[in-house]
Design a protein around this motif. Structure first.
Motif: not given
Length: 406
Positions: A80-81, A174-175
């Protein structure tokens, strides 16, 4: 004493209880919420909200690490970022990184590795070291029953608050690409698809076993937003996987072989590949040789398979456990000489390759010992908390007598 920062967790209360567990052992715990859903299950000695821009996340974290003397960070999923940035920065600062994931060995296990999971894992895959492992029966000590209702409830609460508090976290990325309402709609469609597929796929299974046993290749699809597919494979999409596999199957397999493409259960309702597969089947004149299913109990089908083609799904581990010739098209921990087929996909269809079952048994044991913990994020909480605490404190000589949380 550790200063531990918790970021995003599995849906539910697991990180909350893990933070309480560490706090009860006199460690300092911190939690940063990135959206309203994170707030629902947040607990730590000190809880913060990050509402800034994604591009400023690194600077914010750098200051946070220094101000609070962070020694460890804990994340669920390393791609995830926000987690990817946090991990890179933590490594540069000499901070320990603990990554949780669903169990590689699935039911009854969770994955906990230092610095990364899956294709980012730093597990030593030296073949000599694996060969020196004594193969043992791999079985969880946790009694994990059905968890779907808990997952559903945790997910519902999470996305309701994620949507309701959206204005407070307006900059959050959001991922997953869908809104809360879209997620809800797709999951309702998922249930509808499940029930409508049960009868049709049961008949398909009977046909496959009666007419094609021993000549069946399986392609288990992955979730289209799966980071393992998007970041750790040569494919940009599930559609690309389907196209390449069907093309290779059409041009290289024998005429009595069939290909079964299984939709991922968590992607039902979100997308259908029926039109694509039907079109490719017609184009390559594969009518009667390609089947697209949703409801198929894999362990019951394994005895009739000739081979499995996967990108890097954990289904690959399951198929290897059943000694089914398997090829991984992406980066996978289990993609090793002696386990998976090491040639090209085109050559796989006519290969006489066999899994080295003795070596795989050693690898299976080694993987369990080094990366897996008995337990589940939704049940058997106390045992798993104990195991997590012991593993995360092992190198610091600060394991204390575990005090059971009331």
């Amino acid at each position: 004493m550790k200063h531990i920062l918790f970021l995003q967790s599995p849906l539910g209360t697991f990180f909350k209880h893990l933070a309480q567990h560490f706090s009860s052992q006199q460690h300092c715990t911190y939690k940063i919420n990135l959206n309203g859903g994170d707030r629902v299950y947040a607990w730590a000695d000190k809880v913060y909200d990050y509402t800034g821009l994604a591009k400023d996340w690194s600077d914010y974290l750098n200051a946070f690490y220094k101000e609070h003397k962070i020694t460890d960070i804990v994340v669920y999923g390393d791609c995830r970022y926000y987690h990817s940035v946090a991990i890179s920065l933590a490594k540069a600062c000499g901070i320990k990184v603990w990554c949780f994931e669903e169990g590689y060995l699935r039911a009854g296990f969770v994955t906990l590795e230092e610095n990364g999971c899956n294709a980012n894992s730093e597990l030593d895959l030296d073949l000599v070291k694996i060969n020196n492992t004594d193969a043992k029966t791999v079985k969880s000590t946790a009694n994990v029953g059905p968890t779907f209702k808990k997952r559903l409830w945790y997910g519902f609460r999470y996305y309701v608050e994620y949507q309701r508090q959206n204005k407070s976290f307006i900059n959050y990325i959001h991922h997953r690409p869908w809104t809360s309402w879209q997620e809800c709609f797709f999951w309702l469609s998922n249930f509808r698809q499940k029930w409508s597929s049960m009868l049709v796929d049961r008949l398909t299974k009977r046909k496959l076993i009666s007419k094609h046993r021993g000549n069946i290749y399986l392609l288990p699809l992955q979730v289209r937003v799966d980071f393992q597919l998007r970041q750790h494979s040569p494919f940009a999409s599930v559609e690309e996987v389907i196209k390449q596999v069907i093309h290779s199957f059409a041009t290289n397999s024998e005429k009595d072989k069939v290909l079964v493409i299984k939709h991922h259960p968590q992607d039902r309702g979100f997308i259908s590949y029926q039109k694509l597969i039907k079109g490719l089947t017609s184009f390559y004149k594969l009518e009667g040789r390609v089947f697209y299913v949703h409801e198929l109990n894999l362990p019951k089908v394994y005895p009739y398979l000739r081979g499995v083609v996967t990108v890097n799904s954990t289904v690959g581990l399951s198929s290897l456990l059943h000694s089914i010739p398997t090829i991984a098209l992406g980066s996978a921990l289990y993609d090793l000489p002696g386990t998976t087929f090491q040639g090209s996909l085109d050559d796989f269809w006519k290969s006489s390759y066999r899994v080295n079952s003795k070596f795989f048994a050693k690898f299976h044991t080694y993987l369990m010992q080094e990366t897996q913990l008995s337990g589940d994020f939704y049940t058997e909480r106390q045992q798993l908390l104990t195991l997590c605490y012991q593993k995360m404190c092992r190198t610091n000589d600060d394991i204390k007598t575990v005090q059971k949380i009331a």
